[in-house]
Write an enzyme that holds these catalytic residues in place. Structure first.
Site, PDB file in Angstrom:
ATOM      1  CB  CYS A   1      -0.948   0.005   1.199  1.00 56.64           C
ATOM      2  SG  CYS A   1      -0.100   0.026   2.794  1.00 56.64           S
TER       3      CYS A   1
ATOM      4  CD  GLU B   1      -2.800  -2.185  -1.364  1.00 57.32           C
ATOM      5  OE1 GLU B   1      -2.486  -3.079  -0.571  1.00 57.32           O
ATOM      6  OE2 GLU B   1      -3.302  -1.099  -1.007  1.00 57.32           O
TER       7      GLU B   1
END
Length: 615
Positions: free
Chosen positions: A528, A571
């Site tokens: 992330c 992401e």
């Protein structure tokens, strides 16, 4: 993203305090500052008033260590904690400096450290140690600096939308284009660095492909978890929302969230209702400027699948008696019970969280269930997942469907595959892989998350999953051994790993454990925060060394999923594959002083520089 609050917290006797995210120039107190932090009248200045509170702070027991030469923060921590057995609360070393600051729990610990460190020989240097002055409160220091600017122009404060959704003003297609360009640039920089660190990676990097940034199925109202701050806006009104700046930048202003496009209506209602409660209550909103007040934060978790809504009220209890805490809990319960009768949304699960600062060794602030159900349920990849208050769960549920499917597609498991999920949370990735694999195993440090994972496996009728509670560093090798032991005779070993770590990435010991497990031949890294994870990417692919034994994992393919529309974040999923070891490679490690070992030393230094730039 919400601003990470950087406060000078305090707690009861015997508990530790951390001054987080201080600007580097605050780490070393200016020599012109009065040594005891007091003004000419003998009273503590505002920047040091926190030292006079009836609260513990390790800044009182601070030591400066000098003449250290070039050193790594990791090796210095080992010296203090493992070799010298010091009970340390904080270690801070400014970049490219030959000194460090160390804080202790008591004057006795501080004195022992001074006696041992002063004159101690380490890495060819004779260390010098002396008592150091406490750091100034960053908020008060910022204010004092501003007051000294006689002709300072008023600074325009950002709005909540500008602070949390900086891309919301442009079309979503343009957001995706910008993120694709940013991700391509990041990966280009990574591969360029890797070519320097490991020349053998060149043929693999020549074939490495970044596919694209895939859109989120839900662009607005996608966040299923939000953490709101209780504070005041520019007009002095009590607000439950997001911080517009950081404490260390001199900002404590909080703005409402009604106009934020990435929040669902449930979450906005939760913030408004809690705001109404705080405004009516006799208990006060928390103020980090002095650590006064009680209502500090509100965590909201909601399910798009069931409509359930979990609220976790964060209360600063250091200045509350047991009876007052009981009164406040009852107030919370009664308020939401009454509100459930005619409100557009209903709180289905209510928790109380004590957010005074954690004791030594305490990983999380404890929560107490006070009303409603204990969990909420959401759905990913057609599977139902029970979610506890503190468990990790992807904040974009629909986006997670896309993310997990791409991870499965990249690594292409078969019925002979065993999958290891490092940092498995509530088991979402583990269980999504289960139907594609022979066996899946997950490890997670949060015990409640593992309880949820085991419950989720049973609730979904999954029989080939096993979970472990603990630090990933300690379990990777044993999970690999179990996978190999369970392998059917005559069947080829197909062992893959999936890692989805916190923002900072995996600890280097976890990377070393994965590298040394020769049976793992493919790895999917879900990040992330690719900027921070770049350190791990280098560690996976660097040449074999004493620290990283085992053949390197080279990047093969990557794809990104826009899990965070309207923000700058994306992401990233990368597939790494290990190159099989050839007979020519099977030789003893080079002795110290050889050309090859010097090359490794150079590569280690480059890796340290990459780590420093990433952090």
């Amino acid at each position: 993203m919400e601003c990470l609050n950087a406060e000078i917290p305090a707690d009861g006797a015997g508990q530790t305090i951390e001054v987080e995210d201080l600007a580097e120039n605050l780490v070393k107190t200016d020599e012109s500052t009065v040594a005891d932090g007091k003004d000419e009248a003998g009273k503590p200045g505002e920047e040091y008033a926190y030292l006079e509170r009836n609260e513990f702070t390790s800044e009182i027991f601070k030591v400066e260590v000098k003449n250290m030469g070039y050193f790594g923060i990791g090796e210095f921590k080992k010296l203090l904690r493992n070799t010298l057995k010091f009970d340390v609360t904080k270690i801070k070393a400014p970049t490219r400096k030959e000194f460090a600051f160390v804080c202790f729990r008591s004057q006795e610990d501080q004195q022992r450290a001074l006696e041992i460190l002063n004159g101690y020989k380490w890495k060819g240097k004779v260390l010098k140690a002396h008592v150091a002055k406490a750091s100034a409160d960053p908020l008060q220091k910022k204010r004092a600096a501003e007051d000294q600017e006689s002709e300072r122009q008023p600074k325009k404060q950002r709005t909540a939308v500008e602070a949390t959704c900086p891309l919301s003003h442009i079309a979503y297609e343009q957001q995706l284009k910008q993120k694709s360009e940013d991700m391509s640039a990041l990966l280009a920089k990574y591969t360029q660095e890797l070519r320097k660190v490991n020349p053998r990676a060149k043929p693999h990097l020549d074939k490495f492909q970044f596919q694209e940034v895939l859109p989120s199925p839900t662009v607005n109202g996608y966040r299923n978890k939000n953490e709101f701050t209780v504070g005041k806006n520019s007009a002095g009104e009590v607000v439950v929302g997001f911080r517009l700046g950081c404490y260390s930048d001199g900002s404590v202003e909080v703005a409402e969230v009604a106009d934020l496009p990435h929040l669902p209506e449930q979450a906005k209602w939760a913030a408004r209702s809690f705001q109404d409660l705080v405004r009516k209550s006799r208990f006060l909103p928390f103020n980090p400027d002095g650590n006064v007040g009680h209502f500090r934060q509100l965590m909201v978790r909601c399910s798009s699948a069931t409509g359930e809504l979990m609220l976790v009220a964060g209360i600063y209890s250091s200045n509350l008696s047991d009876d007052e805490q009981g009164e406040l809990k009852q107030e919370l319960k009664s308020f939401y019970e009454e509100l459930a009768k005619d409100a557009p949304y209903k709180c289905t699960s209510l928790y109380y969280q004590d957010v005074k600062h954690r004791e030594a060794g305490q990983m999380i602030n404890p929560v107490e269930h006070i009303w409603g159900s204990t969990h909420i349920t959401d759905t990913i990849q057609g599977l139902q997942f029970r979610i506890s208050p503190l468990a990790f769960f992807q904040i974009n549920t629909e986006g997670a469907n896309v993310l997990y499917q791409k991870a499965i597609d990249l690594v292409a498991p078969t019925k002979d595959t065993t999958m290891l999920d490092i940092c498995c949370g509530t088991g979402t990735i583990t269980l999504a892989f289960a139907k594609h694999c022979r066996k899946v195993m997950g490890v997670e440090i949060v015990p409640d998350a593992i309880k949820d994972a085991e419950f989720n496996a049973e609730a979904n009728g999954i029989k080939n999953a096993k979970f472990f509670t603990g630090n990933a560093n300690d379990f990777i090798k044993s999970m690999v051994r179990e996978a190999l032991y369970d392998q059917e005779p005559g069947k080829p070993v197909d062992l893959i790993a999936v890692v989805d770590p916190p923002r900072a990435g995996l600890h280097h010991r976890s990377i070393a454990a994965i590298r040394s497990a020769d049976a793992i031949n493919r790895l999917v890294y879900v990040s992330c925060n690719p900027h921070s994870a770049k350190r791990n990417f280098i560690e996976l692919a660097r040449p074999e060394s004493k620290q990283y034994k085992g053949e390197p994992f080279y990047p093969k393919s990557a794809v990104a999923v826009d899990m965070f529309p309207h923000t700058m974040h994306t992401e990233l999923v990368i597939l790494f594959e290990r190159e099989p070891k050839t007979k020519a490679d099977e030789k003893s490690p080079p002795e110290e002083g050889t050309a090859q070992s010097k090359s490794e030393a150079t590569e280690e230094a480059i890796g340290e520089q990459i780590t420093a730039s990433a952090t």
